[in-house]
Enzyme design. Sequence first.
Site, PDB file in Angstrom:
ATOM      1  CB  SER A 148      -0.938   0.013   1.085  1.00 59.05           C
ATOM      2  OG  SER A 148      -1.975   0.852   1.136  1.00 59.05           O
ATOM      3  CG  ASP A 313      -6.598  -3.190  -3.489  1.00 61.48           C
ATOM      4  OD1 ASP A 313      -7.342  -2.311  -3.184  1.00 61.48           O
ATOM      5  OD2 ASP A 313      -5.454  -3.384  -3.627  1.00 61.48           O
ATOM      6  CG  HIS A 347      -5.732  -1.996  -0.034  1.00 65.50           C
ATOM      7  ND1 HIS A 347      -4.938  -1.693  -1.190  1.00 65.50           N
ATOM      8  CD2 HIS A 347      -5.371  -1.146   1.049  1.00 65.50           C
ATOM      9  CE1 HIS A 347      -3.901  -1.211  -0.684  1.00 65.50           C
ATOM     10  NE2 HIS A 347      -4.158  -0.852   0.683  1.00 65.50           N
ATOM     11  CG  ASP A 348      -7.567  -4.087   5.048  1.00 63.85           C
ATOM     12  OD1 ASP A 348      -6.727  -3.257   4.880  1.00 63.85           O
ATOM     13  OD2 ASP A 348      -8.356  -3.905   5.980  1.00 63.85           O
TER      14      ASP A 348
END
Length: 382
Positions: A148, A313, A347-348
Amino acid sequence: MTIDCPAPVGPYVAHRHLFSADHPLLLASGVPLPRVRVAYETYGELNAARDNAVFVCHALTGDSHVARHDREDAPGWWDTLVGPGRPIDTDRLFVVCANVLGGCAGTTASWPAGTRHAPVDVADMVAVHRELLASLGVHRLRAVVGGSFGGMQALEWLLRHPTDAEGYFIVAATSRQSADNLAWNAIARAAIRNDPEFHDSHYAPGGGPRCGLGTARMIAHLTYLSEASLHRKFAREGRRPGTRRHPSPVVQGDFAVESYLEHQADKFVQRFDANSYLLLMSAMDRFDAFAAPDALATAEVPPRVQLFSFARDRLYGPDHSQRIRRLLAARGLCAPHQREESCDIGHDAFLLDVPPLLDAVAGFLRALEPSRTPPSRTLAPR
């Protein structure tokens, strides 16, 4: 403008004072910082050749506590990846993670009078990382790894200082924000600045725009999870009894997903500072990795680069990694891109136990061998 930066809790957090009036950190904005105190943690041992170091760059609201140091220690934010026998194996590697410049987990700076807080760029954060490593006696890195916003730092490092490391592993990151990314951050900033407790950034330590900061975190959190993940966790389930803190349903609704977001907001405002969040979001939004000249042509031996993304994501999906791959290829550097299709978390996922990612990092690091040809440069301050 103030940044509330309490000393991070934990027996393993160390601090170093870097730079000086005679040797200041010159920010990309042109403002000199004569003093920076960096909070960092190390894992494992630096070998005699000083070539087994891995630097882990943290995400937007992360800190230096990337992993547990022992069973009694608090969990780290990337325990799935870092530790004894893990893909970043601290039995073999010397791992360093530091809180970024502009963060609020122990890294502070002395700002010249009259500048309030000058903008901080990703390049400035990397400059502090490099100065820290030089002070620790690290001659060259085995790898830089980041996900990220940490991946953005790793990309900046690769482009401006490619000879610093044998390899760069960049996960779920971008080379520049899309209009969609910028829009989400604009709404988050508005939530903070419109809070009556913001006081044009001049709030007292321990106070500030807690409601606005919590709302900003809710907004961001929606971009970290996929729609499928939210539906699987909550669907249209009702709030559990006893979790409504206010009597009015206008203030708090009836659904479990609302309770979840409120919980995330509550946790966040306990540990993060609003001005720091604004400073870091601005650095993220200004970042445009390939807009400035790079130093890739100076590398006698091109570093190895691996890109990794998640198909579900919705923040930095595969298209972002593909852009990085294309632009690196145009500069003569091959960067394989692995797209993970099976995980639908969003995304996580880069922070979680996703076997394809763990295997990819482990394989990447196994393939890296210390260069037999001494690099033309070693780690040195900018």
